[in-house]
Write an enzyme that holds these catalytic residues in place. Sequence first.
Site, mmCIF file in Angstrom:
data_model
loop_
_atom_site.group_PDB
_atom_site.id
_atom_site.type_symbol
_atom_site.label_atom_id
_atom_site.label_comp_id
_atom_site.label_asym_id
_atom_site.label_seq_id
_atom_site.Cartn_x
_atom_site.Cartn_y
_atom_site.Cartn_z
ATOM 1 N N ASP A 1 -76.766 -11.859 -21.076
ATOM 2 C CA ASP A 1 -77.303 -11.403 -19.920
ATOM 3 C C ASP A 1 -78.593 -11.386 -19.804
ATOM 4 O OD1 ASP A 1 -76.549 -12.870 -16.760
ATOM 5 O OD2 ASP A 1 -76.888 -10.056 -17.167
ATOM 6 N N HIS B 1 -84.191 -8.816 -18.778
ATOM 7 C CA HIS B 1 -84.930 -7.300 -18.249
ATOM 8 C C HIS B 1 -85.086 -5.539 -19.142
ATOM 9 C CE1 HIS B 1 -85.233 -9.983 -14.780
ATOM 10 N NE2 HIS B 1 -84.882 -10.597 -14.694
ATOM 11 N N GLU C 1 -80.067 -15.604 -22.073
ATOM 12 C CA GLU C 1 -80.172 -15.888 -20.672
ATOM 13 C C GLU C 1 -81.940 -15.199 -20.337
ATOM 14 O OE1 GLU C 1 -79.448 -15.440 -16.115
ATOM 15 O OE2 GLU C 1 -79.415 -14.115 -17.414
#
Length: 927
Positions: free
Chosen positions: A299, A303, A333
């Site tokens: 995930d 970031h 992702e």
Amino acid sequence: MKLLWMSLLFLIPLFAQGTPLNRPITDEVFYFIMTDRFENGDRQNDKGFDRKPYNDQDSLRDIMRHGYLPTDKGFYHGGDFKGIIKRLDYIQGLGVTSLWLSPIQKNQPVQGDGSIGGSSAGYHGYWITDFTTVDPHLGTEEDFKQLVDEAHKRGMKVFIDVITNHTADIISYHGCGDCPYRSRADYPYVTNKRGKTLNQGFVDGDLSKENFAKLTDPNFAYSPYVRDEPGEIKKPAWLNDVIYYHNRGNSTFSGENSLYGDFFGLDDLFTEHPRVVEGMIDIYKEWIRKYKIDGFRIDTVKHVNIEFWQQFVPAIRDYAKEQGIPHFFMFGEVFSAEPKILSKYTRDGRLDSVLDFAFQGSAKDIFADQQNLDKFANIFNADDLHRISSHPNHMLTFISNHDIGRLGHFILEAKNKGKFKLDPLRQVRLAHSFMFFARGVPVIYYGDEQGFTGDGGDKDARENMFPSQVDDYNDNKLLGTKKTTKDENFDPKHPLYRDIAKFSEIYKSHPVLRNGEQHNLASDQDGVFAFIRTLPELDDEYLVAFNLGAKPARLKWSRQKISDVFQGKIQGKNIIIAPQDFTIVKAPKESARLSNKNKAKVSLPEEDARVSGLFPFEVQIPGNGYHTVKFSMVNLKTNAETPLIVDHNRPYRAYIDSKDIPAGSKIRLRAEITPEGGSSFTLERETTVDGRTPTVFVHYENGNKRSEAFHVLSNGLSSFSQKVGDNGSYRFSWPNGVAGAMLLFSSREKGLSTFDQPIYIDFKNDVINKLKASDTDIVAHIYVNNQHEISDKPFSDSSKNPATLPYSPKAKAPFGQETLYVRGGMNAWQATTPLEYLGNFTYATSVELSSGLMEYKFADKSWTAQANFGAPISSEEGLQKSGGSGNLKLLLDENQKGTYRFELIHIPKEHLKNSKLDLSFFKISRL
């Protein structure tokens, strides 16, 4: 008994027999399950740790504690591991070979303000508190182990969704609630907001253990604390120390805060910290050891800093091999539709693959919004970016998911607006067929095979497969059935279920449809998209053609002995494709006909080009058929040759990342071309790698008659040219990738700016051949005379006056508007910063600006196209004037913040000599 055994064996796809651990990723068909919403196999775990009977009448306080409320789409509904085990026959009947489960680790049950409307539960799995065990709402560790074992017995792999970017929201900051992001520049790690020295000796950017040993005080941006601290809330224990989090406030998902900000308030881990890196590696090694899972979907990859992935991915991959899982696969992702950004995380981040959001975005645009089919061609033409460290066939393609929503919803939404005239069910079927047979690994989103549509993204696309009690779900129109989500939806006779099962069967039966190169074909018919798939070792090539139109289409294929693979209606050399349908046919390959190999050429990089960053090496080969092109690079200083990629697919191109090539290095790019059935030949191109930002000196013959210079780059970034001495010389840095720059020389006259004719400098024609490199810098000198002629030598004739723009203080306002606006990041894009018309074709205003990168436009209140100015600029028309133009940008250092004067100048063509276009430009100056 023997007949029964044979029947059961038939249910297992032939290529999936034996151990599931030794199968390449291109043999997979994925099924993505949100576990809480799939099937409730054990009602006793619905309330997780509470373990109360599922039908108890609970108070609000109880619900806020355990999070189970099946009537609300934001809370737990009861799905679990036992439910998935119960439905393995159903899943396998769809042709699925790999399960991807939403995060299964223990979550904070509820986050929010304590009310039902203002809270939500961790049913989705992304609010982890305990990384060491499963969420009790989903079952026990033994239940999960049983699920993995049962799947493996059937030849099915199990992938789990994992998180390293953040944890549940447990940390707060003293003095604020919804805390805005505080930057590293304004709030460095070595001082707090009052200027007190902290973390003495710590160096931001040094990722060594020795450096991070000096980071002991977390109070650099905010003062973080753990709310209602009842001991160790998170596991492992080290996660409870606030020093291992960035603690800088909420991300806006732009600039540096995309890496260092809290993801919607979730506690953002300090993933640069060596302890965090080691801790996350240890956590996920244990999941592999205990359960022998087959891979991770990771995930929020973009970031997290890239250095984290460079350590995490190899360590996990090596450990999985030690555990007997040689094909352990990790895909990320990366929420971006840009192939260049997606490929960064396989290239630099070392992941095996990423979810193909570029594919998904194009699928929505085409299948739902009926936009131009060129979008697919553009996506596939960028596939060479994925060959650097992986392969386009390893991309995980999807058309729906739990965040962006279901394609069926977007099709119905378009139909309800009168923008979609076709059959939605057939369109969803066609989109799934495209996902299966275009390059990449197909990912089915649970419920799509039962016609689920949802109401949008996030919670609205996370319906129950078992009977739902959510009104927002139960009023949805499902495709291909009279059922609603109020019913159980595990129907193997549903038309989409049967179609997808058939697609899976075809996909598995033909290796070329899983592993083949994809060659896109141009079509002269609207609504038809076709490609050929080939493997070098196979004699046949496969044509896959899609008709998105409402009428039958005819596609001519000049091949001999065309035969049917699926739905192939063949009339001689014509393939007939039914409306909203597709077909697959095959034929023997054509031999490569290369009538004159001397016409083959290197198209990129150009002769004498200097290259940097991620750059392409491309060859153009005439003729038909297929070629094998082996790309390599030779360092001319050492003569060492480095293989790059082998490409079987037009455009024949290799991307090279120059970050590890010393600046100023001369290299020889080599392409060995082998036509199928022909003899090899080689093309070469020498070039210089230099990623340093050039300094450009512009010597303007009459520049000393003007008081200032300003430049705007073709990408819309504006900046200030530094004056050198008093002889009309100016210098500025030329960023990589910028095609041109407009220089403006001006003075003030009676309160208004007057200008010489703008000078446009083209990097390719005016700069690149003048670059002179040393060990320390790279410089170009450009000489411009009064007539704006550019040379690399000084001019001697200064008798002519410079070419000036008209000066007309009483000129009427362009567009008949006395007021325009500066609209951008400084005012939330609102029309609140007016530009007043001053005469002389000039609008002006003053704006207070902070440091950083500011994006903006000049526009009227209505964003009218004729008065909407943005990027890029060009030599003839200056600013792009269009409702769809890009943004302008201004980058200010910390010492440059202050008050600035913005001037927009728009001179109609009738006031210009020999011009067929209006001239638009702008000037920014500090007051």
